[in-house]
Design an enzyme around this catalytic site. Structure first.
Site, short mmCIF file in Angstrom:
data_model
loop_
_atom_site.label_atom_id
_atom_site.label_comp_id
_atom_site.label_asym_id
_atom_site.label_seq_id
_atom_site.Cartn_x
_atom_site.Cartn_y
_atom_site.Cartn_z
N VAL A 268 0.83 -1.20 0.00
CA VAL A 268 0.00 0.00 0.00
C VAL A 268 0.87 1.26 0.00
CG1 VAL A 268 -1.60 1.34 1.44
CG2 VAL A 268 -2.02 -1.08 1.02
N LYS B 118 14.86 -2.49 2.53
CA LYS B 118 13.87 -2.02 1.56
C LYS B 118 14.23 -0.62 1.07
CE LYS B 118 9.51 -4.29 2.58
NZ LYS B 118 8.11 -4.16 2.92
N GLU C 272 -7.57 2.32 2.22
CA GLU C 272 -7.08 1.98 0.88
C GLU C 272 -7.91 0.82 0.34
OE1 GLU C 272 -4.51 3.36 -1.18
OE2 GLU C 272 -5.82 2.09 -2.37
N LEU D 68 -7.13 -0.55 -2.92
CA LEU D 68 -6.47 -1.15 -4.08
C LEU D 68 -6.40 -2.68 -3.94
CD1 LEU D 68 -3.42 -2.13 -3.17
CD2 LEU D 68 -2.88 0.26 -3.47
N LYS E 269 -14.33 0.59 5.04
CA LYS E 269 -13.33 -0.41 4.61
C LYS E 269 -13.72 -1.81 5.07
CE LYS E 269 -9.60 -2.29 3.14
NZ LYS E 269 -9.31 -2.48 1.73
N CYS F 99 -5.69 -9.39 3.18
CA CYS F 99 -6.75 -8.60 3.81
C CYS F 99 -8.03 -9.33 4.18
CB CYS F 99 -7.10 -7.42 2.91
SG CYS F 99 -5.73 -6.28 2.77
N LYS G 33 -8.12 -11.52 7.53
CA LYS G 33 -7.88 -10.78 8.78
C LYS G 33 -8.94 -9.70 9.00
CE LYS G 33 -4.77 -7.03 7.36
NZ LYS G 33 -5.68 -5.91 7.59
N ARG H 274 0.65 -14.01 1.24
CA ARG H 274 -0.04 -13.91 2.53
C ARG H 274 -1.43 -14.54 2.43
NH1 ARG H 274 1.13 -7.68 3.85
NH2 ARG H 274 0.86 -7.56 1.60
P1 NAD Z 1 3.10 -4.64 4.15
O1 NAD Z 1 3.38 -5.61 5.19
O2 NAD Z 1 3.32 -5.00 2.71
O3 NAD Z 1 3.94 -3.31 4.42
C1 NAD Z 1 4.04 -2.67 5.64
C2 NAD Z 1 5.36 -1.92 5.74
O4 NAD Z 1 5.42 -1.25 7.00
C3 NAD Z 1 6.60 -2.81 5.69
O5 NAD Z 1 7.47 -2.33 4.68
C4 NAD Z 1 7.23 -2.67 7.07
O6 NAD Z 1 8.64 -2.73 7.05
C5 NAD Z 1 6.76 -1.28 7.46
N1 NAD Z 1 6.81 -1.01 8.89
C6 NAD Z 1 6.54 -1.84 9.93
N2 NAD Z 1 6.69 -1.19 11.10
C7 NAD Z 1 7.08 0.08 10.80
C8 NAD Z 1 7.36 1.23 11.58
N3 NAD Z 1 7.28 1.21 12.91
N4 NAD Z 1 7.72 2.37 10.95
C9 NAD Z 1 7.81 2.39 9.59
N5 NAD Z 1 7.53 1.36 8.79
C10 NAD Z 1 7.17 0.20 9.39
O7 NAD Z 1 1.59 -4.18 4.37
P2 NAD Z 1 0.53 -3.73 3.24
O8 NAD Z 1 0.05 -4.90 2.47
O9 NAD Z 1 1.06 -2.56 2.51
O10 NAD Z 1 -0.69 -3.29 4.17
C11 NAD Z 1 -0.66 -2.11 4.93
C12 NAD Z 1 -2.05 -1.82 5.44
O11 NAD Z 1 -2.92 -1.55 4.34
C13 NAD Z 1 -2.70 -2.96 6.23
O12 NAD Z 1 -3.49 -2.41 7.25
C14 NAD Z 1 -3.59 -3.62 5.19
O13 NAD Z 1 -4.69 -4.26 5.79
C15 NAD Z 1 -4.05 -2.44 4.38
N6 NAD Z 1 -4.41 -2.77 3.00
C16 NAD Z 1 -3.65 -3.65 2.28
C17 NAD Z 1 -4.00 -3.94 0.96
C18 NAD Z 1 -3.19 -4.93 0.16
O14 NAD Z 1 -3.69 -5.36 -0.88
N7 NAD Z 1 -1.99 -5.29 0.56
C19 NAD Z 1 -5.12 -3.34 0.38
C20 NAD Z 1 -5.85 -2.43 1.14
C21 NAD Z 1 -5.49 -2.15 2.45
#
Ligand code: NAD
Length: 475
Positions: free
Chosen positions: A11, A35, A158, A160, A215, A273, A276, A341
């Protein structure tokens, strides 16, 4: 506008990249310095090792150093920021509730840094993470505890979908923004100026709690719809002779009130998503004494759906998995991503290993490397039975059965490869109905078992629809 994106996962990285395309000054921050190093280098292979989304690496290459910057030092980038987007993981706890550990840790860091900034301009702290309804107030408390001033909190969930994340972020169906104050709506209106008053994209301004709820309701609705087709439509096709699931789907979805999306029966929906989020909403509603029976049913149907073809293979095709070698094709939770995941393949492989298979031949066009981490033999010795292959053809060679677990296009025309590579008796378990010409396979003595249809097994060289006598006939 100057924007900070906290968390550069699926995201955060996509949001940062797309905002940088629109000319905002975007600083993407993550605690994972590997990263940050990979993204700062701008090389597609290095970026895609972490987040593999069509078109994403190109945007990063175009905007890097101009409007897009990466950092693991929040203090160095904080001055002059208009909005900070929280894109942190929010996984499940064992009881289904949302684990806010990552979120809280990031919020604490942000609060400390904001409390010490020199520039006191208004900054909006925006949740893009999916967080339980009301988390915005908890966020506020953290800021207040640190004495942060001139800030607002907002929820901007979000929507997407992985695999089409860039397209979705550039042209979303809707942008939902929940704020308490007009000044915060204005700041976010400038961040999203390309979507405000758009003819097609709905730009919805509401309360933070409503935005958070939108959401959860959207995601659980989508999973419930998928589970309806899998739990009702597919079962009718599997149990009642002469019902054709594809025609059933066409007939039902011809009604414009009923969506085509989600009507394709499958071995369950995975991804980071759905599971969970529904578990979290169940947990949130239980706390306010609302019945969660419907959501629980959706969740359970989806979980069982991931592996039930293995059960059907035993009971309907008479296949014995013990000591056999089985190919599992499609490891990511869907095509065009390396994200595993909650992928159905995880449950499939664990179930097959539990049935005593000799080996698993695994293949995915993008997710083989991710799979090696998921199935780490140091966590479970049985994972040593998994071998990875560079093509589906190589993966099925030497196997007695295959399981198609995702919708990669390359599996669609796969029948010829099957015929050329493995000889009957052979069982094809199709979790995505990817083989339209399955009748020809059955005519050539392969057994075909797909979600949504009765088992089709050979009998003296001719296709026969089994009506449940449940025996694997090898000819
Ligand atoms: P992800 O695990 O891919 O990415 C999360 C990032 O956060 C990682 O790069 C991690 O290193 C970083 N992080 C962890 N702790 C941190 C901190 N203290 N400070 C800074 N960075 C930190 O997660 P994602 O898939 O991008 O999902 C993020 C959120 O968006 C979740 O709540 C998810 O439910 C929501 N979401 C995800 C999607 C999807 O398709 N992946 C779609 C809509 C919403």
């Amino acid at each position: 506008m100057k924007i900070i994106v906290v968390g550069t996962g699926y995201v955060g990285l996509v949001h940062a990249a797309v905002c940088s395309e629109y000319g905002h000054e975007v600083h993407a921050f993550d605690i994972d310095s590997e990263k940050i190093e990979a993204f700062s280098g701008g090389r597609a292979e290095a970026i895609e090792e972490f987040v593999n989304e069509p078109g994403l690496a190109n945007i990063i290459k175009e905007t890097l150093g101009k409007s897009l910057f990466f950092s693991d030092d929040l203090e160095a980038i904080i001055e002059g920021t208009d909005a900070i987007f929280m894109c942190l993981p929010t996984p499940s706890n064992i009881d289904g509730s949302t684990n806010l550990t990552f979120y809280n840790a990031a919020a604490e860091t942000i609060a400390e840094v904001l409390a010490n900034r020199n520039d006191k301009r208004r900054v909006v702290l925006v949740n893009k993470s999916t967080v339980p309804i009301g988390t915005v107030r908890h966020f506020q408390k953290i800021m207040n505890a640190h004495g942060v001033d001139n800030y607002g909190v907002a929820s901007n969930p979000e929507f997407l979908a992985e695999g089409s994340a860039v397209v979705d972020a550039r042209k979303p169906d809707r942008v939902v923004v929940g704020c308490d104050y007009d000044e915060d709506f204005k700041i976010l209106g400038r961040v999203y100026s390309q979507f405000v008053n758009h003819v097609r994209i709905k730009y919805i301004e509401t309360t933070p709690e409503t935005a958070e709820a939108i959401k959860y309701v959207a995601n659980t609705m989508l999973l419930t719809y998928i589970s309806f087709w899998n739990g009702v439509g597919a079962k009718i096709g599997e149990k009642i002779p002469n019902v054709k699931i594809d025609d059933l789907r066409l007939g039902v979805t011809a009604d414009e009130r009923i969506s085509t999306w989600g009507s394709f029966v499958s071995n369950g929906a995975g991804g980071s998503c759905f599971g969970k989020d529904i578990a979290s909403l169940i947990n949130q509603l239980r706390r306010v004494n609302v019945s969660t029976k419907m959501l629980e049913a959706s969740f359970e149907v989806n979980e069982y759906q991931k592996v039930y073809l293995v059960d059907r293979a035993i009971t309907e095709a008479g296949f014995k998995f013990n000591n056999e070698t089985v190919a599992v094709l499609g490891l990511a939770f869907k095509k065009h991503t390396n994200d595993m995941r909650d992928a159905s393949s995880i449950k499939v492989i664990e179930t097959l290993l539990g049935k005593g298979v000799a080996k698993i031949h695994a293949y995915d066009p993008l997710a083989n490397e991710t799979a090696k981490q998921v199935f780490d033999p140091s966590k479970n010795i049985l994972f040593e039975k998994i071998r990875y292959f560079k093509s589906a053809k190589e993966a099925i060679a030497g196997t007695q059965a295959l399981f198609i677990s995702s919708d990669c296009e390359e599996f669609r025309g796969f029948s010829r490869t099957i015929e050329d590579t493995v000889k009957p008796p052979y069982l094809v378990m199709d979790g995505r109905r990817m083989i339209p010409d399955f009748e020809e396979l059955v005519a050539k003595n392969y057994t075909y078992l797909a979600v949504g249809s009765m088992v089709m097994k050979p009998k003296q060289g001719e296709a026969e629809i089994s009506e449940g006598e449940l025996k694997f006939v090898a000819v």
